[in-house]
Scaffold this motif. Sequence first.
Motif, mmCIF file in Angstrom:
data_model
loop_
_atom_site.group_PDB
_atom_site.id
_atom_site.type_symbol
_atom_site.label_atom_id
_atom_site.label_comp_id
_atom_site.label_asym_id
_atom_site.label_seq_id
_atom_site.Cartn_x
_atom_site.Cartn_y
_atom_site.Cartn_z
ATOM 1 N N GLY A 102 0.830 -1.196 0.000
ATOM 2 C CA GLY A 102 0.000 0.000 0.000
ATOM 3 C C GLY A 102 0.866 1.247 0.000
ATOM 4 O O GLY A 102 2.092 1.183 -0.155
ATOM 5 N N THR A 103 0.243 2.392 0.198
ATOM 6 C CA THR A 103 0.946 3.662 0.258
ATOM 7 C C THR A 103 0.700 4.280 1.633
ATOM 8 O O THR A 103 -0.364 4.078 2.227
ATOM 9 C CB THR A 103 0.474 4.597 -0.882
ATOM 10 O OG1 THR A 103 1.255 5.799 -0.888
ATOM 11 C CG2 THR A 103 -0.999 4.959 -0.765
ATOM 12 N N VAL A 104 1.695 4.985 2.168
ATOM 13 C CA VAL A 104 1.596 5.577 3.504
ATOM 14 C C VAL A 104 1.111 7.027 3.362
ATOM 15 O O VAL A 104 1.806 7.858 2.788
ATOM 16 C CB VAL A 104 2.940 5.553 4.242
ATOM 17 C CG1 VAL A 104 2.800 6.199 5.621
ATOM 18 C CG2 VAL A 104 3.444 4.121 4.378
ATOM 19 N N VAL A 105 -0.074 7.289 3.876
ATOM 20 C CA VAL A 105 -0.619 8.646 3.818
ATOM 21 C C VAL A 105 -0.654 9.225 5.228
ATOM 22 O O VAL A 105 -0.501 8.514 6.214
ATOM 23 C CB VAL A 105 -2.024 8.669 3.184
ATOM 24 C CG1 VAL A 105 -1.993 8.102 1.774
ATOM 25 C CG2 VAL A 105 -3.036 7.925 4.034
ATOM 26 N N ARG A 106 -0.850 10.533 5.290
ATOM 27 C CA ARG A 106 -0.927 11.222 6.581
ATOM 28 C C ARG A 106 -2.367 11.591 6.875
ATOM 29 O O ARG A 106 -2.985 12.359 6.132
ATOM 30 C CB ARG A 106 -0.036 12.460 6.573
ATOM 31 C CG ARG A 106 1.442 12.119 6.554
ATOM 32 C CD ARG A 106 2.304 13.351 6.489
ATOM 33 N NE ARG A 106 3.713 12.988 6.385
ATOM 34 C CZ ARG A 106 4.601 13.105 7.372
ATOM 35 N NH1 ARG A 106 4.230 13.590 8.545
ATOM 36 N NH2 ARG A 106 5.858 12.751 7.190
ATOM 37 N N ILE A 176 3.078 12.016 14.376
ATOM 38 C CA ILE A 176 4.288 11.958 13.552
ATOM 39 C C ILE A 176 4.536 13.307 12.879
ATOM 40 O O ILE A 176 5.303 13.385 11.917
ATOM 41 C CB ILE A 176 4.188 10.845 12.488
ATOM 42 C CG1 ILE A 176 3.074 11.150 11.488
ATOM 43 C CG2 ILE A 176 3.992 9.493 13.137
ATOM 44 C CD1 ILE A 176 3.168 10.352 10.205
ATOM 45 N N ALA A 177 3.919 14.363 13.386
ATOM 46 C CA ALA A 177 4.027 15.677 12.748
ATOM 47 C C ALA A 177 5.477 16.135 12.612
ATOM 48 O O ALA A 177 5.805 16.893 11.692
ATOM 49 C CB ALA A 177 3.214 16.708 13.527
ATOM 50 N N ALA A 178 6.359 15.686 13.492
ATOM 51 C CA ALA A 178 7.753 16.109 13.429
ATOM 52 C C ALA A 178 8.598 15.229 12.509
ATOM 53 O O ALA A 178 9.768 15.536 12.263
ATOM 54 C CB ALA A 178 8.369 16.108 14.828
#
Length: 198
Positions: A102-106, A176-178
Amino acid sequence: AGFDLAPSIPHDIDLASGDGEAIAIAGDRFLVVANETLPAVFSVDRTGHDARPLALQLRPGLRLDLGIEGIGYAVAGPRRYVFTVNEQALEADGPGSTVDHGTVVRLTRHSLDGEPVLEVAYLTDPVFTAGHGDAGVSDLAALSPDRVLVLERSWVRGAGNSIRIYAVDLRGAPSIAALDDARHAAPVAKRLVLDLAT
């Protein structure tokens, strides 16, 4: 029994190129993703007027036509939140989806009241079969400030579509904003709610 749709509501969002992707109800207004590649998110009244851009913290590196694809709104007492999710990974977060992965999205929760942004890595399913196609996130629905439904879709030429809805609980999820690369974090847990194929 049939039903009738109300007349369409034109909006007065001033964009040279609009590419509307998602809409959510926010009290007496609509939240509109008016362009996923820029990206541009606006609040408009229920008649489509009084367009106001939302100053959300959106990361650079959106792939062309694979940017902010879903939006949601949730309230808890005086707290107000806007959720966004991109369709496929940002350039810094790895490749798009394939039949192998899959793909990693935010998936991001933006506070409209000054709280820190909560951003989690969300791993989509792979493309469901070999061929020319892709997979990604199409939309989300915020059930509360901590619970969302995520709509994943996959398409392969000649084979059709896959559509699944997953539940995600954000309680206790680290932000994981940083992180510059979302692949360095464990993806948030998701639970299958509905597979339209079955």
